[in-house]
Write a protein that holds these residues in place. Sequence first.
Motif, PDB file in Angstrom:
ATOM      1  N   GLN A 111       0.830  -1.200   0.000  1.00  0.00           N
ATOM      2  CA  GLN A 111       0.000   0.000   0.000  1.00  0.00           C
ATOM      3  C   GLN A 111       0.864   1.250   0.000  1.00  0.00           C
ATOM      4  O   GLN A 111       2.001   1.218   0.402  1.00  0.00           O
ATOM      5  CB  GLN A 111      -0.945   0.009   1.191  1.00  0.00           C
ATOM      6  CG  GLN A 111      -0.253   0.046   2.532  1.00  0.00           C
ATOM      7  CD  GLN A 111      -1.255   0.066   3.669  1.00  0.00           C
ATOM      8  OE1 GLN A 111      -2.438   0.078   3.457  1.00  0.00           O
ATOM      9  NE2 GLN A 111      -0.754   0.070   4.877  1.00  0.00           N
ATOM     10  N   ARG A 156       1.639  10.779 -16.834  1.00  0.00           N
ATOM     11  CA  ARG A 156       0.727  11.822 -16.354  1.00  0.00           C
ATOM     12  C   ARG A 156       0.262  12.705 -17.519  1.00  0.00           C
ATOM     13  O   ARG A 156      -0.926  12.975 -17.657  1.00  0.00           O
ATOM     14  CB  ARG A 156       1.407  12.660 -15.260  1.00  0.00           C
ATOM     15  CG  ARG A 156       1.512  11.927 -13.931  1.00  0.00           C
ATOM     16  CD  ARG A 156       2.299  12.757 -12.914  1.00  0.00           C
ATOM     17  NE  ARG A 156       1.662  14.025 -12.623  1.00  0.00           N
ATOM     18  CZ  ARG A 156       0.770  14.238 -11.654  1.00  0.00           C
ATOM     19  NH1 ARG A 156       0.405  13.255 -10.858  1.00  0.00           N
ATOM     20  NH2 ARG A 156       0.262  15.443 -11.464  1.00  0.00           N
ATOM     21  N   ALA A 188      -2.232   5.308  -7.729  1.00  0.00           N
ATOM     22  CA  ALA A 188      -3.074   6.445  -7.329  1.00  0.00           C
ATOM     23  C   ALA A 188      -2.217   7.625  -6.882  1.00  0.00           C
ATOM     24  O   ALA A 188      -2.530   8.780  -7.202  1.00  0.00           O
ATOM     25  CB  ALA A 188      -4.039   6.029  -6.227  1.00  0.00           C
ATOM     26  N   ASN A 189      -1.143   7.361  -6.149  1.00  0.00           N
ATOM     27  CA  ASN A 189      -0.240   8.453  -5.767  1.00  0.00           C
ATOM     28  C   ASN A 189       0.412   9.072  -6.998  1.00  0.00           C
ATOM     29  O   ASN A 189       0.468  10.296  -7.144  1.00  0.00           O
ATOM     30  CB  ASN A 189       0.850   7.954  -4.810  1.00  0.00           C
ATOM     31  CG  ASN A 189       0.470   8.083  -3.356  1.00  0.00           C
ATOM     32  OD1 ASN A 189      -0.491   8.747  -3.003  1.00  0.00           O
ATOM     33  ND2 ASN A 189       1.226   7.426  -2.502  1.00  0.00           N
ATOM     34  N   ASP A 233      -2.168  11.108  -9.016  1.00  0.00           N
ATOM     35  CA  ASP A 233      -2.967  12.075  -8.258  1.00  0.00           C
ATOM     36  C   ASP A 233      -2.751  13.468  -8.843  1.00  0.00           C
ATOM     37  O   ASP A 233      -1.650  14.027  -8.764  1.00  0.00           O
ATOM     38  CB  ASP A 233      -2.563  12.047  -6.784  1.00  0.00           C
ATOM     39  CG  ASP A 233      -3.433  12.915  -5.896  1.00  0.00           C
ATOM     40  OD1 ASP A 233      -3.896  13.993  -6.334  1.00  0.00           O
ATOM     41  OD2 ASP A 233      -3.653  12.518  -4.741  1.00  0.00           O
ATOM     42  N   ASN A 266       5.517   6.512  -1.845  1.00  0.00           N
ATOM     43  CA  ASN A 266       5.599   5.174  -2.408  1.00  0.00           C
ATOM     44  C   ASN A 266       6.962   4.601  -2.035  1.00  0.00           C
ATOM     45  O   ASN A 266       7.976   5.303  -2.146  1.00  0.00           O
ATOM     46  CB  ASN A 266       5.490   5.185  -3.940  1.00  0.00           C
ATOM     47  CG  ASN A 266       4.082   5.433  -4.429  1.00  0.00           C
ATOM     48  OD1 ASN A 266       3.122   5.340  -3.683  1.00  0.00           O
ATOM     49  ND2 ASN A 266       3.958   5.751  -5.703  1.00  0.00           N
ATOM     50  N   PRO A 293      -2.648  -0.608  -7.318  1.00  0.00           N
ATOM     51  CA  PRO A 293      -3.625   0.495  -7.352  1.00  0.00           C
ATOM     52  C   PRO A 293      -3.289   1.661  -6.418  1.00  0.00           C
ATOM     53  O   PRO A 293      -3.458   2.819  -6.802  1.00  0.00           O
ATOM     54  CB  PRO A 293      -4.930  -0.181  -6.938  1.00  0.00           C
ATOM     55  CG  PRO A 293      -4.749  -1.605  -7.346  1.00  0.00           C
ATOM     56  CD  PRO A 293      -3.293  -1.904  -7.123  1.00  0.00           C
ATOM     57  N   THR A 294      -2.801   1.379  -5.217  1.00  0.00           N
ATOM     58  CA  THR A 294      -2.531   2.476  -4.282  1.00  0.00           C
ATOM     59  C   THR A 294      -1.303   3.281  -4.689  1.00  0.00           C
ATOM     60  O   THR A 294      -1.282   4.504  -4.541  1.00  0.00           O
ATOM     61  CB  THR A 294      -2.375   1.947  -2.846  1.00  0.00           C
ATOM     62  OG1 THR A 294      -1.360   0.933  -2.823  1.00  0.00           O
ATOM     63  CG2 THR A 294      -3.681   1.380  -2.325  1.00  0.00           C
TER      64      THR A 294
END
Length: 185
Positions: A34, A81, A155-156, A159, A132, A151-152
């Motif tokens: 995570q 990104r 996500a960072n 973001d 991370n 996924p976590t």
Amino acid sequence: MKKLRKVSAIVFAFVLVFTFIACGSSSSAVIDDQAAVRGLDEGIGEIYIDDEAIALAGSAASSQAALDACTAVFNLMNQQRIANGLAALIWSDALTNAAQVRANEITSSFSHTRPNGSEFWTVDSNVQYGENLAKLYQSADSVYTAWMNSPTHAANIMDGGYKTVGIAICQTADGSWYWAQEFGY
């Protein structure tokens, strides 16, 4: 548990002039399961640094390959990104310094909690909001792929609120790489 002490932003900026550190022991496993995120209002107005972080921020030693790998992850991240309509992240020396401290710390305690029990963002509570971590990946492509497959972590990275990033690697005596990626607003 070490006692944290507050310092002014000016003193803190001076302390983080140095970027890379020498590393200690190693352990096993792969990417953590995570990513950690700090709340926007968590610790606002308070700047913390502990004596261990001051010491860790002051010495130097990372190979050119590790430095190049951090740059390559930065480029891969920004390419993705931009391809997804997000702004590119800006490299932050303050976050890189915090990432270097965290990379060193995770060689002995692979966790989003620091070895002294405090939160990850207390290395530089003025700039750190997401983190991370990874260990044992020895190329930019491999660690970036692992982060994007989680996924976590993805996500960072994706973001849209994050504006800045710092990435560092700690190399242990046995050649293992420990990665820290720190995000800020």
